[in-house]
Design a protein around this motif. Structure first.
Motif, PDB file in Angstrom:
ATOM      1  N   ILE A   2       1.026   9.591   2.805  1.00 21.70           N
ATOM      2  CA  ILE A   2       1.396   8.270   2.284  1.00 21.70           C
ATOM      3  C   ILE A   2       1.279   7.209   3.363  1.00 21.70           C
ATOM      4  CG2 ILE A   2       3.354   6.891   1.443  1.00 21.70           C
ATOM      5  CD1 ILE A   2       4.232   9.368  -0.141  1.00 21.70           C
ATOM      6  N   TYR A   3       1.783   7.510   4.555  1.00 21.61           N
ATOM      7  CA  TYR A   3       1.878   6.483   5.601  1.00 21.61           C
ATOM      8  C   TYR A   3       0.675   6.447   6.548  1.00 21.61           C
ATOM      9  CZ  TYR A   3       6.573   5.105   4.283  1.00 21.61           C
ATOM     10  OH  TYR A   3       7.656   4.601   3.593  1.00 21.61           O
ATOM     11  N   ALA A   4      -0.098   7.506   6.613  1.00 27.15           N
ATOM     12  CA  ALA A   4      -1.318   7.471   7.423  1.00 27.15           C
ATOM     13  C   ALA A   4      -2.468   6.995   6.533  1.00 27.15           C
ATOM     14  CB  ALA A   4      -1.614   8.844   7.997  1.00 27.15           C
ATOM     15  N   PHE A   5      -3.305   6.152   7.081  1.00 27.39           N
ATOM     16  CA  PHE A   5      -4.371   5.554   6.272  1.00 27.39           C
ATOM     17  C   PHE A   5      -5.614   5.342   7.125  1.00 27.39           C
ATOM     18  CE2 PHE A   5      -1.846   2.245   8.222  1.00 27.39           C
ATOM     19  CZ  PHE A   5      -2.779   1.338   8.706  1.00 27.39           C
ATOM     20  N   ILE A  46       7.196  16.035  -0.850  1.00 29.93           N
ATOM     21  CA  ILE A  46       6.785  14.671  -0.506  1.00 29.93           C
ATOM     22  C   ILE A  46       7.070  14.403   0.969  1.00 29.93           C
ATOM     23  CG2 ILE A  46       7.264  12.214  -0.860  1.00 29.93           C
ATOM     24  CD1 ILE A  46       7.778  12.795  -3.781  1.00 29.93           C
ATOM     25  N   TYR A  47       8.295  14.732   1.401  1.00 28.54           N
ATOM     26  CA  TYR A  47       8.655  14.491   2.800  1.00 28.54           C
ATOM     27  C   TYR A  47       7.798  15.328   3.744  1.00 28.54           C
ATOM     28  CZ  TYR A  47      12.722  12.106   0.892  1.00 28.54           C
ATOM     29  OH  TYR A  47      13.537  11.254   0.214  1.00 28.54           O
ATOM     30  N   TYR A  48       7.511  16.562   3.326  1.00 30.82           N
ATOM     31  CA  TYR A  48       6.700  17.440   4.168  1.00 30.82           C
ATOM     32  C   TYR A  48       5.300  16.867   4.360  1.00 30.82           C
ATOM     33  CZ  TYR A  48       5.306  21.894   6.243  1.00 30.82           C
ATOM     34  OH  TYR A  48       4.898  22.862   7.125  1.00 30.82           O
ATOM     35  N   ASN A  49       4.798  16.228   3.314  1.00 28.79           N
ATOM     36  CA  ASN A  49       3.434  15.671   3.360  1.00 28.79           C
ATOM     37  C   ASN A  49       3.443  14.144   3.400  1.00 28.79           C
ATOM     38  OD1 ASN A  49       1.949  18.268   2.961  1.00 28.79           O
ATOM     39  ND2 ASN A  49       3.113  18.263   1.049  1.00 28.79           N
ATOM     40  N   LEU A  50       4.502  13.569   3.973  1.00 26.57           N
ATOM     41  CA  LEU A  50       4.660  12.110   3.938  1.00 26.57           C
ATOM     42  C   LEU A  50       3.554  11.375   4.697  1.00 26.57           C
ATOM     43  CD1 LEU A  50       6.772  10.320   2.561  1.00 26.57           C
ATOM     44  CD2 LEU A  50       7.921  10.071   4.762  1.00 26.57           C
ATOM     45  N   SER A  51       2.910  12.057   5.636  1.00 25.58           N
ATOM     46  CA  SER A  51       1.817  11.399   6.358  1.00 25.58           C
ATOM     47  C   SER A  51       0.659  11.053   5.433  1.00 25.58           C
ATOM     48  CB  SER A  51       1.320  12.281   7.511  1.00 25.58           C
ATOM     49  OG  SER A  51       0.802  13.501   7.013  1.00 25.58           O
ATOM     50  N   LEU A  71       0.834  -1.200   0.000  1.00 29.38           N
ATOM     51  CA  LEU A  71       0.000   0.000   0.000  1.00 29.38           C
ATOM     52  C   LEU A  71       0.870   1.251   0.000  1.00 29.38           C
ATOM     53  CD1 LEU A  71      -2.624   1.662   0.407  1.00 29.38           C
ATOM     54  CD2 LEU A  71      -2.402   1.199   2.869  1.00 29.38           C
ATOM     55  N   PHE A  72       1.884   1.262   0.867  1.00 27.19           N
ATOM     56  CA  PHE A  72       2.757   2.436   0.964  1.00 27.19           C
ATOM     57  C   PHE A  72       3.700   2.535  -0.233  1.00 27.19           C
ATOM     58  CE2 PHE A  72       2.101   0.903   5.451  1.00 27.19           C
ATOM     59  CZ  PHE A  72       1.016   1.725   5.681  1.00 27.19           C
ATOM     60  N   GLN A  73       4.148   1.395  -0.719  1.00 29.40           N
ATOM     61  CA  GLN A  73       5.008   1.417  -1.910  1.00 29.40           C
ATOM     62  C   GLN A  73       4.269   2.001  -3.104  1.00 29.40           C
ATOM     63  OE1 GLN A  73       6.071  -2.744  -2.070  1.00 29.40           O
ATOM     64  NE2 GLN A  73       8.009  -2.424  -0.977  1.00 29.40           N
ATOM     65  N   ASN A  74       3.003   1.628  -3.253  1.00 32.01           N
ATOM     66  CA  ASN A  74       2.201   2.167  -4.359  1.00 32.01           C
ATOM     67  C   ASN A  74       2.038   3.677  -4.221  1.00 32.01           C
ATOM     68  OD1 ASN A  74       1.901  -0.413  -5.342  1.00 32.01           O
ATOM     69  ND2 ASN A  74      -0.171  -0.690  -4.556  1.00 32.01           N
ATOM     70  N   ARG A  75       1.768   4.117  -3.009  1.00 35.21           N
ATOM     71  CA  ARG A  75       1.577   5.551  -2.767  1.00 35.21           C
ATOM     72  C   ARG A  75       2.879   6.328  -3.021  1.00 35.21           C
ATOM     73  NH1 ARG A  75      -2.029   6.204   2.778  1.00 35.21           N
ATOM     74  NH2 ARG A  75      -4.064   5.641   1.895  1.00 35.21           N
ATOM     75  N   ILE A 114      -1.341   4.849  11.691  1.00 35.09           N
ATOM     76  CA  ILE A 114       0.033   4.857  11.198  1.00 35.09           C
ATOM     77  C   ILE A 114       0.831   3.780  11.920  1.00 35.09           C
ATOM     78  CG2 ILE A 114       0.922   6.588  12.847  1.00 35.09           C
ATOM     79  CD1 ILE A 114       2.453   7.791  10.392  1.00 35.09           C
ATOM     80  N   ILE A 115       1.772   3.151  11.216  1.00 39.15           N
ATOM     81  CA  ILE A 115       2.548   2.037  11.776  1.00 39.15           C
ATOM     82  C   ILE A 115       4.020   2.428  11.789  1.00 39.15           C
ATOM     83  CG2 ILE A 115       3.154  -0.402  11.535  1.00 39.15           C
ATOM     84  CD1 ILE A 115       0.510  -0.691   9.928  1.00 39.15           C
TER      85      ILE A 115
END
Length: 731
Positions: free
Chosen positions: A261-264, A254-259, A188-192, A320-321
């Motif tokens: 990607i990783y928050a779901f 991307i890094y600034y808004n990385l959540s 899921l995160f790799q796709n994002r 988030i994990i």
């Protein structure tokens, strides 16, 4: 310039000073870490620190990951839980990477000092119990379960299958649901991430064209990505420089808004894993914790932090994990804790674990030793005093009998948290009790005129005790304990067994790896012999069981030269480096985590030597294990010499069909081991000639052992081993 020498006393004083100042330095680092953490929005920080510490070079596996460790992501996440949710970020897009690096460095320093302080509390001589307990505790903090994730999934799928309806009823998901989610989650995160990276590159190109247009024509793209101010700032740069500046900016976004990607949400998870939202919610619920759920006095590092049992962090409808491996291993203990609340259910699962472990281990061993005699499981026998006893499993291979005891219990959290008492209880069950039970079976076989076994239906089992003259006692565990088995030395102070009956304590996780890598059955038997030799030396250590196997594959686990050099150099303790990277690299390829073909790690022995071993194994001659084991005691140069001579003999035999032979001996001064390879067209003649010649050589060179094999196949490429010789001198 040569450094001035210092006295032992001065050196010790400086060391003491370092340790005395550690708590103060750790306190300062923790305050610095808190200050830096509050500058980020919490999900943003956890996403970035988790992302960085999970990055790995997929071209080639290495345990060393350039300072990246999941434990750092965990300690930062636990700190965030203690602080409480921070809802805004004070850092700009342009400098987010710099600030993240600063925080990562402080967290790494804190972890380093924690580890140093932790080790200082355990300096000095340790008993075996202390060493094992401390290793369990240390590894639980940093490494945790030393088993491959894919093997774990394979095991638990079968282990919990029968109780899936009960699990579904209680938790709202079953093991199969949990496996679908756990296996799919990272994808899921790799796709994002891929979508975000593609978008960054697309934006870079669009923005570059906007700048070029503005520079050449003075016109501004309507509703473009860049403002007039941006365009004026960027127009002086060359096209190549411009591309680098823009890409750097959009990557920082991307890094600034990385959540993002990783928050779901549970819905995101359900959609990706193709399960219902209800199942996704039910799966996340027992493993989720929230910000502010940890008291201020709770340490952010330890064996039993909240993330061990609740590795998912929840904020409103987002999850988030921080550390994926924690979720991998958290599910089954939670389910087992539920089982323990009900005696009937707990006992049923205890039986399931035992039977599965025994059945699967026998299946694995029979795969590794295809010519072995597999006896029915759970056999009963009666001692002279009338006591009825049980043997979990018996496997006969040539003249060796494996006596197997299966132990399905887990190592508790208290033991992993450093409790010597609880660890001792586990060791008594896994080692002492298993050894006593196995030794009792062996004594029964050895001392009975006619050792007879019966199955659960009270039917007699065909068993001939005279077939076996060597016994291997195996205690198999369901728990991945490969990190502590090398600490169980032959002569240890636990006094659970003596050197004459040294048991093999082995996790099912490690057995799977051994079955994958031992190319020949005798390698496993010979590994046990060399392993015992390694573990006879008290001050020699490796990290885990598979390291021992790795060294065996690389060099036969011959440590005599290392021991000699250590003795000459006055070195008291030897610690062997990690030998599992190539093995893990192979599994990364096997399980689809890398694209480049990576072969399985093979034995250092040449293929033509292994071909000879295969021929001996196929012959099924008695004592073939002893014969092949003596072959393996020779060093690689001697084996090469032997095989080259065998090829010459085979060539001569193919040309004239006459009797030919070659021999090699490990010592011409007596006390060594000798080998003879002989060919002849007539099997009766070959048998007689081989017997007399080997007996003659045994006495001529005063050898300790002499072995011989006879071949009647005139082909230069194949063997047909028909006779053998094995003898030991009276001395």
């Amino acid at each position: 310039m040569k450094q001035p020498e210092i006295s032992i006393e001065e050196g010790q004083r400086r060391i003491n000073e370092v340790f005395e100042n550690l708590p103060q330095k750790m306190g300062s680092l923790l305050e610095d870490l808190k200050d830096k953490a509050t500058k980020f929005e919490s999900l943003q920080l956890i996403s970035n620190i988790s992302h960085y510490n999970h990055l790995r070079d997929t071209r080639r596996y290495s345990d060393y990951n350039d300072g990246r460790m999941a434990v750092i992501a965990e300690l930062v996440s636990i700190l965030c839980l203690k602080i409480g949710y921070i809802d805004k970020c004070e850092i700009t897009t342009e400098n987010i990477n710099e600030k993240l690096k600063e925080l990562q460095d402080v967290a790494a320093q804190y972890f380093g000092m924690f580890s140093l302080n932790h080790s200082n509390n355990r300096l000095g001589e340790e008993t075996t119990l202390q060493r094992i307990t401390n290793k369990l505790n240390r590894d639980e903090i940093v490494v945790r379960n030393p088993g491959l994730i894919e093997h774990h999934y394979m095991i638990v799928e079968q282990l919990f299958k029968e109780l899936n309806p009960e699990i579904k009823k209680q938790f709202g998901f079953d093991i199969n649901d949990s496996l679908v989610i756990r296996k799919s989650l990272i994808k899921l995160f790799q796709n994002r991430i891929k979508i975000a990276l593609d978008s960054a590159h697309d934006k870079t190109e669009i923005a570059r064209l906007e700048v070029l247009k503005f520079r050449n024509t003075g016109s501004v793209t309507f509703d473009g990505l860049l403002s007039v101010g941006d365009l004026n700032q960027l127009k002086p740069f060359s096209s190549k420089k411009l591309k680098n500046i823009l890409l750097y900016h959009y990557m920082n976004e991307i890094y600034y808004n990385l959540s993002s990607i990783y928050a779901f949400t549970a819905g995101d998870l359900a959609n990706h894993c193709q399960v219902s939202v209800e199942i996704a919610e039910n799966f996340l619920k027992p493993f989720a914790c929230e910000f502010g759920s940890i008291k201020e006095n709770i340490e952010i590092l330890g064996a039993l932090t909240i993330l061990r049992t609740k590795p998912v962090i929840k904020k409103n409808d987002k999850y988030i994990i921080p550390s994926f491996s924690l979720l991998t291993w958290a599910v089954e203990p939670t389910i087992e804790d539920y089982f323990k609340q009900y005696t009937k259910l707990s006992n049923k699962f205890k039986d399931i674990k035992h039977d599965y472990l025994l059945s699967f281990s026998i299946e694995l061993l029979s795969t590794m030793m295809p010519n072995a005699q597999i006896y029915p499981s759970n056999l009963y026998y009666t001692l002279p005093d009338g006591k009825r006893c049980e043997a979990d499993g018996l496997i006969g291979y040539d003249t060796t009998l494996f006596v197997i005891e299966a132990k399905g219990s887990r190592i508790t959290n208290k033991a992993k948290d450093g409790s010597y008492e609880r660890t001792e209880n586990h060791l008594k069950e896994l080692i002492r009790d298993a050894t006593l039970q196995g030794q009792r079976t062996i004594n029964f076989i050895k001392n009975s005129e006619n050792a007879s076994f019966r199955n659960k239906k009270n039917q007699s089992i065909d068993f001939d005790p005279t077939q076996y003259d060597e016994f291997v006692l195996v205690s198999l565990t369901l728990e991945p304990i490969g990190n502590i088995t090398p600490l169980l030395k032959v002569n240890n102070d636990l006094e659970y067994f003596d050197e004459h009956q040294f048991p093999l304590i082995l996790s099912i996780y490690d057995l799977i790896v051994m079955v994958d890598h031992f190319e020949h059955p005798v390698f496993f038997l010979h590994y046990l012999k060399r392993r015992k030799r390694f573990l006879e030396v008290q001050k020699v250590y490796v990290f885990e069981e598979i390291d021992l196997m790795g060294y065996y594959l690389a060099n036969g686990l011959y440590i005599e030269n290392s021991l000699r050099r250590a003795e000459e150099g006055n070195i008291n303790v030897l610690s062997f480096d990690n030998q599992t990277d190539e093995i893990n690299d192979y599994y990364m390829y096997k399980f689809g985590h890398k694209e480049q073909f990576t072969p399985k790690v093979k034995s250092f022995h040449p293929e033509d030597f292994i071909a000879l071993l295969n021929a001996i194994e196929a012959s099924k001659i008695q004592h073939r294990v002893k014969i092949m084991s003596e072959f393996l005691e020779f060093n690689s140069d001697s084996i090469r010499t032997l095989i080259d001579n065998v090829h010459k003999v085979k060539k001569q035999f193919s040309e004239d069909g006459d009797l030919h032979d070659c021999s090699i001996c490990s010592s011409k001064d007596g006390g060594g081991v000798g080998i003879t390879f002989m060919t002849a067209s007539n099997q009766t003649q070959l048998d007689e000639k081989l017997y007399h010649y080997c007996l003659y050589k045994l006495h001529q060179v005063k050898a300790k052992i002499w072995v011989g094999i006879g071949d009647i196949n005139t082909s230069t490429d194949n063997y047909n081993i028909k006779c053998s010789f094995f003898a030991m001198s009276n001395n």
